[in-house]
Design an enzyme around this catalytic site. Structure first.
Site, PDB file in Angstrom:
ATOM      1  N   ASN A 137       0.822  -1.203   0.000  1.00  0.00           N
ATOM      2  CA  ASN A 137       0.000   0.000   0.000  1.00  0.00           C
ATOM      3  C   ASN A 137       0.856   1.253   0.000  1.00  0.00           C
ATOM      4  OD1 ASN A 137      -2.109  -1.782   0.114  1.00  0.00           O
ATOM      5  ND2 ASN A 137      -2.441  -1.535   2.318  1.00  0.00           N
ATOM      6  N   HIS A 155       6.016  -0.620  -2.566  1.00  0.00           N
ATOM      7  CA  HIS A 155       5.681   0.118  -3.784  1.00  0.00           C
ATOM      8  C   HIS A 155       5.726   1.629  -3.595  1.00  0.00           C
ATOM      9  CE1 HIS A 155       3.375  -3.722  -5.116  1.00  0.00           C
ATOM     10  NE2 HIS A 155       4.655  -3.781  -5.429  1.00  0.00           N
ATOM     11  N   GLY A 331     -11.851 -13.165  -1.307  1.00  0.00           N
ATOM     12  CA  GLY A 331     -11.608 -13.458  -2.701  1.00  0.00           C
ATOM     13  C   GLY A 331     -10.339 -14.262  -2.883  1.00  0.00           C
TER      14      GLY A 331
END
Length: 400
Positions: A137, A155, A331
């Site tokens: 994040n 990132h 998911g």
């Protein structure tokens, strides 16, 4: 020659997840499995510490958009495609579009706060179970929620901008003020959107009625907005002293009468201090992430589909070292079967856990259970490891 490590999204539909162990389908069962995971001694004399790997789903409860929907599809807003690094550097019009949308989204991102999931990670650290965090994040919620736990922002981070030429960093708030100065009509549009709550609503129908789409990483789309009118500043350091180019020639940085970057320039381009899609992760960050995995004995994966290879490879590295892995994600997860292929039947969670639950409800409940006296003997805090600290339609006519 080794391929550079790049942030590339995996766009295929992810498989439905299994539940491991089978008793972890309920909240009490999931808590029990994670307790086993955190307390069982790691195999093969691995360190007793746990490193956490997190993704965008952890920040959804803070009001930020996720990249994937609940079933692992690549966003509910199927028209959204993040800008790629080569596009950003090569195309002046693409940069206008990026900075216009980021300008509108920054207010929402800036006022968002860490949620219960982030603070539960903090509490797991205080209880001695977590030695460090690797996050994909870019919202900086982890270092804000638990500055005492080392956080590696794999990132990058949106709180700063960086010059693509000289690599100087500048606070994002400074850029926001410059963007407002250079684009008074856009600023008036933003202030109107803020005043009417257009950027705050969570109702998709209301967002559509107001002509606004909220995307990940502080991107706000206004259909039919005149992005080509948007202007952005040059790097002030390169403007004062143009840097040499890769071929040794002197760079050129020119601005218009208001100080906006001019397309006759070939240097001084500011970009967000994030690893954009298609951009290579810095070698130092890559090495720090590998060291964090190598210095721990367990990996706890939270709220990520690991769709970017830079994250998936870290989990694979942990698996190759024999580290037990627990994944909490709503998911599917990219290639998750690899991480659980050799577990013993009936293991209670000590060898691996896969739970499909929301982190903002499961993690605080796990912390509460771990705090109960008399159930477990808590270890003293492990060493910190080697992670480096890092810190709508109603309004668009105003833009014509």
């Amino acid at each position: 020659m080794k391929k550079p490590l790049m942030r590339i999204p995996y766009t295929e539909l992810l498989p439905s997840p299994a539940t491991i162990p089978h008793t972890a389908r309920s909240l009490p069962g999931a808590i029990a499995a994670l307790q086993e995971f955190l307390h069982a001694p790691p195999p093969r004399d691995l360190p007793t510490s746990t490193v956490v790997l997190t993704g965008a789903g952890l920040s959804v409860a803070s009001g930020l958009a996720d990249y994937r929907g609940a079933n692992g599809t690549y966003r509910v807003n199927k028209t959204y495609r993040p800008i790629y690094y080569h596009e950003f550097l090569a195309n002046h019009e693409a940069r206008k579009r990026y900075w216009a949308r980021s300008f509108l989204g920054w207010t929402t991102l800036r006022k968002a706060q860490p949620n219960a999931g982030h603070y539960a990670v903090r509490d797991l650290g205080r209880l001695g179970f977590v030695s460090g965090v690797i996050t994909q994040n870019v919202d900086s919620f982890h270092p804000r929620a638990h500055p005492e736990i080392p956080t590696l922002e794999l990132h990058g981070y949106l709180r700063s901008t960086v010059c693509a030429s000289c690599r100087s960093e500048f606070p994002r708030e400074v850029l926001q003020a410059e963007l407002a100065r250079l684009n008074p009509l856009w600023d008036a549009f933003l202030q109107e959107a803020i005043a009417t709550g257009a950027l705050d609503t969570e109702d998709p129908r209301e967002k559509r009625a107001r002509g606004i789409k909220m995307n990940p990483d502080g991107d706000v789309e206004v259909p039919d907005a005149p992005y080509t009118t948007f202007r952005y500043p040059a790097c002030p350091k390169c403007l004062a002293s143009p840097p040499p180019l890769a071929d040794g020639a002197r760079g050129t940085v020119e601005v218009d009468g208001d100080g906006a970057w001019h397309p006759t320039s070939n240097a001084g381009i500011l970009k967000p201090a994030v690893v954009m899609f298609g951009e290579s992760i810095a070698n130092g960050v890559k090495k720090a992430a590998e060291d964090a995995i190598d210095g721990a004995g367990r990996l706890l994966v939270l709220a990520t589909s690991m769709a970017t290879y830079s994250a998936w490879r870290l989990a694979k590295r942990a698996k190759d070292r024999g580290m037990p892995i627990a994944i909490v994600n709503i998911g599917g997860v990219r290639g998750e079967e690899v991480f659980f292929v050799d577990l013993e039947p009936g293991q209670p969670g000590s060898q691996g856990v896969r739970v499909e639950m929301s982190t903002d409800s499961l993690l605080p409940a796990l912390v509460e259970e771990l705090r109960r006296p008399g159930l477990w003997t808590l270890r003293s805090s492990p060493e910190a490891g080697s992670i480096q600290e890092n810190e709508g339609a109603v309004f668009k006519n105003m833009l014509q």
